[in-house]
Design a protein around this motif. Structure first.
Motif, PDB file in Angstrom:
ATOM      1  N   GLY A   1       0.801  -1.218   0.000  1.00 40.14           N
ATOM      2  CA  GLY A   1       0.000   0.000   0.000  1.00 40.14           C
ATOM      3  C   GLY A   1       0.832   1.264   0.000  1.00 40.14           C
ATOM      4  O   GLY A   1       0.389   2.312  -0.488  1.00 40.14           O
ATOM      5  N   ASP A   2       2.044   1.195   0.555  1.00 35.97           N
ATOM      6  CA  ASP A   2       2.918   2.372   0.567  1.00 35.97           C
ATOM      7  C   ASP A   2       3.309   2.781  -0.848  1.00 35.97           C
ATOM      8  O   ASP A   2       3.438   3.962  -1.162  1.00 35.97           O
ATOM      9  N   ILE A   3       3.513   1.790  -1.707  1.00 37.71           N
ATOM     10  CA  ILE A   3       3.856   2.072  -3.099  1.00 37.71           C
ATOM     11  C   ILE A   3       2.681   2.741  -3.801  1.00 37.71           C
ATOM     12  O   ILE A   3       2.851   3.701  -4.564  1.00 37.71           O
ATOM     13  N   TRP A   4       1.456   2.238  -3.517  1.00 38.57           N
ATOM     14  CA  TRP A   4       0.264   2.851  -4.094  1.00 38.57           C
ATOM     15  C   TRP A   4       0.120   4.301  -3.635  1.00 38.57           C
ATOM     16  O   TRP A   4      -0.238   5.176  -4.409  1.00 38.57           O
ATOM     17  N   MET A   5       0.396   4.559  -2.351  1.00 40.35           N
ATOM     18  CA  MET A   5       0.249   5.907  -1.810  1.00 40.35           C
ATOM     19  C   MET A   5       1.294   6.847  -2.407  1.00 40.35           C
ATOM     20  O   MET A   5       1.008   8.009  -2.704  1.00 40.35           O
ATOM     21  N   LEU A   6       2.501   6.354  -2.600  1.00 44.23           N
ATOM     22  CA  LEU A   6       3.545   7.158  -3.223  1.00 44.23           C
ATOM     23  C   LEU A   6       3.151   7.499  -4.665  1.00 44.23           C
ATOM     24  O   LEU A   6       3.337   8.634  -5.121  1.00 44.23           O
ATOM     25  N   ALA A   7       2.583   6.531  -5.363  1.00 45.64           N
ATOM     26  CA  ALA A   7       2.113   6.781  -6.727  1.00 45.64           C
ATOM     27  C   ALA A   7       1.003   7.823  -6.733  1.00 45.64           C
ATOM     28  O   ALA A   7       0.936   8.681  -7.625  1.00 45.64           O
ATOM     29  N   ALA A   8       0.121   7.774  -5.720  1.00 49.91           N
ATOM     30  CA  ALA A   8      -0.948   8.770  -5.614  1.00 49.91           C
ATOM     31  C   ALA A   8      -0.376  10.164  -5.418  1.00 49.91           C
ATOM     32  O   ALA A   8      -0.850  11.139  -6.021  1.00 49.91           O
ATOM     33  N   ALA A   9       0.635  10.288  -4.564  1.00 46.61           N
ATOM     34  CA  ALA A   9       1.259  11.586  -4.315  1.00 46.61           C
ATOM     35  C   ALA A   9       1.886  12.152  -5.583  1.00 46.61           C
ATOM     36  O   ALA A   9       1.761  13.346  -5.885  1.00 46.61           O
ATOM     37  N   ILE A  10       2.552  11.302  -6.349  1.00 50.32           N
ATOM     38  CA  ILE A  10       3.171  11.749  -7.602  1.00 50.32           C
ATOM     39  C   ILE A  10       2.105  12.166  -8.611  1.00 50.32           C
ATOM     40  O   ILE A  10       2.246  13.183  -9.302  1.00 50.32           O
ATOM     41  N   CYS A  11       1.014  11.405  -8.684  1.00 45.80           N
ATOM     42  CA  CYS A  11      -0.071  11.730  -9.615  1.00 45.80           C
ATOM     43  C   CYS A  11      -0.676  13.097  -9.302  1.00 45.80           C
ATOM     44  O   CYS A  11      -0.931  13.898 -10.207  1.00 45.80           O
ATOM     45  N   PHE A  12      -0.902  13.368  -8.016  1.00 47.93           N
ATOM     46  CA  PHE A  12      -1.519  14.650  -7.673  1.00 47.93           C
ATOM     47  C   PHE A  12      -0.548  15.805  -7.873  1.00 47.93           C
ATOM     48  O   PHE A  12      -0.958  16.917  -8.214  1.00 47.93           O
ATOM     49  N   ALA A  13       0.730  15.550  -7.681  1.00 46.36           N
ATOM     50  CA  ALA A  13       1.730  16.582  -7.956  1.00 46.36           C
ATOM     51  C   ALA A  13       1.739  16.910  -9.450  1.00 46.36           C
ATOM     52  O   ALA A  13       1.774  18.082  -9.850  1.00 46.36           O
ATOM     53  N   LEU A  14       1.706  15.873 -10.291  1.00 46.28           N
ATOM     54  CA  LEU A  14       1.651  16.092 -11.735  1.00 46.28           C
ATOM     55  C   LEU A  14       0.394  16.855 -12.126  1.00 46.28           C
ATOM     56  O   LEU A  14       0.432  17.785 -12.952  1.00 46.28           O
ATOM     57  N   TYR A  15      -0.739  16.482 -11.537  1.00 43.18           N
ATOM     58  CA  TYR A  15      -2.001  17.171 -11.818  1.00 43.18           C
ATOM     59  C   TYR A  15      -1.915  18.652 -11.450  1.00 43.18           C
ATOM     60  O   TYR A  15      -2.296  19.524 -12.236  1.00 43.18           O
ATOM     61  N   SER A  16      -1.375  18.950 -10.281  1.00 41.72           N
ATOM     62  CA  SER A  16      -1.294  20.331  -9.815  1.00 41.72           C
ATOM     63  C   SER A  16      -0.410  21.179 -10.714  1.00 41.72           C
ATOM     64  O   SER A  16      -0.714  22.341 -10.994  1.00 41.72           O
ATOM     65  N   VAL A  17       0.699  20.608 -11.180  1.00 45.66           N
ATOM     66  CA  VAL A  17       1.592  21.337 -12.077  1.00 45.66           C
ATOM     67  C   VAL A  17       0.941  21.522 -13.445  1.00 45.66           C
ATOM     68  O   VAL A  17       1.043  22.598 -14.063  1.00 45.66           O
ATOM     69  N   MET A  18       0.235  20.507 -13.936  1.00 43.17           N
ATOM     70  CA  MET A  18      -0.380  20.591 -15.248  1.00 43.17           C
ATOM     71  C   MET A  18      -1.565  21.551 -15.281  1.00 43.17           C
ATOM     72  O   MET A  18      -1.852  22.165 -16.319  1.00 43.17           O
ATOM     73  N   VAL A  19      -2.274  21.695 -14.149  1.00 43.46           N
ATOM     74  CA  VAL A  19      -3.396  22.632 -14.099  1.00 43.46           C
ATOM     75  C   VAL A  19      -2.921  24.045 -14.421  1.00 43.46           C
ATOM     76  O   VAL A  19      -3.656  24.846 -15.011  1.00 43.46           O
ATOM     77  N   LYS A  20      -1.684  24.354 -14.027  1.00 44.08           N
ATOM     78  CA  LYS A  20      -1.122  25.673 -14.306  1.00 44.08           C
ATOM     79  C   LYS A  20      -1.022  25.926 -15.806  1.00 44.08           C
ATOM     80  O   LYS A  20      -1.015  27.083 -16.257  1.00 44.08           O
ATOM     81  N   ARG A  21      -0.976  24.865 -16.602  1.00 45.54           N
ATOM     82  CA  ARG A  21      -0.859  24.993 -18.059  1.00 45.54           C
ATOM     83  C   ARG A  21      -2.224  24.995 -18.741  1.00 45.54           C
ATOM     84  O   ARG A  21      -2.316  24.883 -19.963  1.00 45.54           O
ATOM     85  N   LYS A  22      -3.293  25.135 -17.987  1.00 44.67           N
ATOM     86  CA  LYS A  22      -4.642  25.104 -18.561  1.00 44.67           C
ATOM     87  C   LYS A  22      -4.763  26.133 -19.686  1.00 44.67           C
ATOM     88  O   LYS A  22      -4.441  27.301 -19.503  1.00 44.67           O
ATOM     89  N   PRO A  23      -5.224  25.712 -20.865  1.00 47.64           N
ATOM     90  CA  PRO A  23      -5.379  26.643 -21.988  1.00 47.64           C
ATOM     91  C   PRO A  23      -6.293  27.815 -21.625  1.00 47.64           C
ATOM     92  O   PRO A  23      -7.329  27.619 -20.983  1.00 47.64           O
TER      93      PRO A  23
END
Length: 306
Positions: A161-183
């Motif tokens: 489960g720790d690996i899943w949680m780490l993957a979740a953290a990375i996914c949300f970080a990517l989402y937050s950075v990509m939102v800044k690029r919203k057209p």
């Protein structure tokens, strides 16, 4: 710092804090629903409800923005995959196979990934005050999750489960950075609804697979499960994501990420109010360190903009 900039900073900070408070309840529900709702089903029904509630308000703006949606479909699909399909689904999966201390510890890596990604993509400078603020926050969170005994970190055994949680953290970080690029051609409501829909479509095959292998049915759920789905569907999915997107639009991805560090404070308060867990001096000390770090990082950034 002019009035407009100060106002934007206040509104952005408020939106990020409100989203964080709402998401703190999501973690409590995730832990409480382990034996009641399969993880993918919980994620699927939360987004189903979020779309149904949001549709009357955002359908018209989304249809008006159909041309830019077609042009930026690849970007929208990747954003939806990270923020809608994967993020909370991975948290719910993780809650089935790891401890609370591990979940809380790994959750704080999300803002660190945001800061690093923002540095890589947007060339945001990691100033000394910001680094000190992040350090204080990390110390506060570690103090909180280890109950004032940091030596426990040496004996932590990482489960699947720790690996899943780490993957979740990375996914949300990517989402937050990509939102800044919203057209620019995509309004906030059109953007949120189309990413909700795309993320839901991407999640559907996994839900159908899980449904065929479990006996959970939404029409058989009791009132407590329906209430939990209502909370994560309307508050944690719809309201919090709209607030978070607005905060990023006003402040960039880094400052909201630092505010997110305060999540363990609100999760602890929710556990105290709804689960009967006790709050002691360790919690107060940890809260003080976390808040001090958040204030230092945000205040110093504010000063640089004057």
């Amino acid at each position: 710092m002019n009035f407009s900039l100060r106002s934007s900073a206040f509104i952005g900070g408020f939106c990020a804090l409100a989203a964080t408070i709402i998401w703190s309840g999501n973690f409590v529900i995730a832990r409480g629903s382990v034996d009641s709702v399969p993880p993918i089903s919980l994620a699927f029904w939360r987004w189903t409800l979020a779309i149904l509630v949001f549709l009357p308000f955002a359908l018209k703006p989304m249809l008006h923005a159909w041309q830019p949606i077609r042009v930026h479909l690849g970007y929208l699909t990747l954003t939806a995959l990270c923020g809608v399909t994967l993020f909370n689904t991975l948290i719910y999966i993780a809650s089935h196979s790891t401890s609370a201390i591990n979940l809380s510890l790994i959750a704080i890596t999300f803002p660190i990934f945001v800061i690093l990604l923002a540095r890589f993509y947007w060339h945001e400078r990691i100033t000394r005050p910001k680094a000190i603020g992040v350090g204080l926050v990390i110390i506060g969170v570690i103090n909180l999750v280890t109950q004032g005994k940091p030596s426990q970190l040496l004996s932590v055994e990482f489960a699947q489960g720790d690996i899943w949680m780490l993957a979740a953290a990375i996914c949300f970080a990517l989402y937050s950075v990509m939102v800044k690029r919203k057209p620019a051609a995509l309004g906030a409501w059109a953007f949120q609804l189309i990413t909700f829909i795309i993320g839901w479509v991407l999640l559907l095959p996994f839900y159908l697979w899980e449904a065929s292998n479990t006996h959970f049915q939404i029409h058989e759920a009791d009132l407590s499960i329906l209430a939990a789905i209502a909370y994560v569907g309307v508050a944690a999915s719809l309201l919090a994501f709209v607030l978070w997107g607005h905060a990023i639009a006003l402040l960039g991805p880094t400052t909201p990420a630092i505010i997110y560090y305060s999540l363990p404070i609100f999760s602890g308060l929710a556990a105290y109010l709804f689960l009967g867990e006790t709050l002691g001096s360790i919690h107060l000390l940890s809260a003080s360190l976390i808040l001090a770090g958040v204030i230092l990082a945000i205040y110093r950034k504010d000063q640089a903009q004057r």
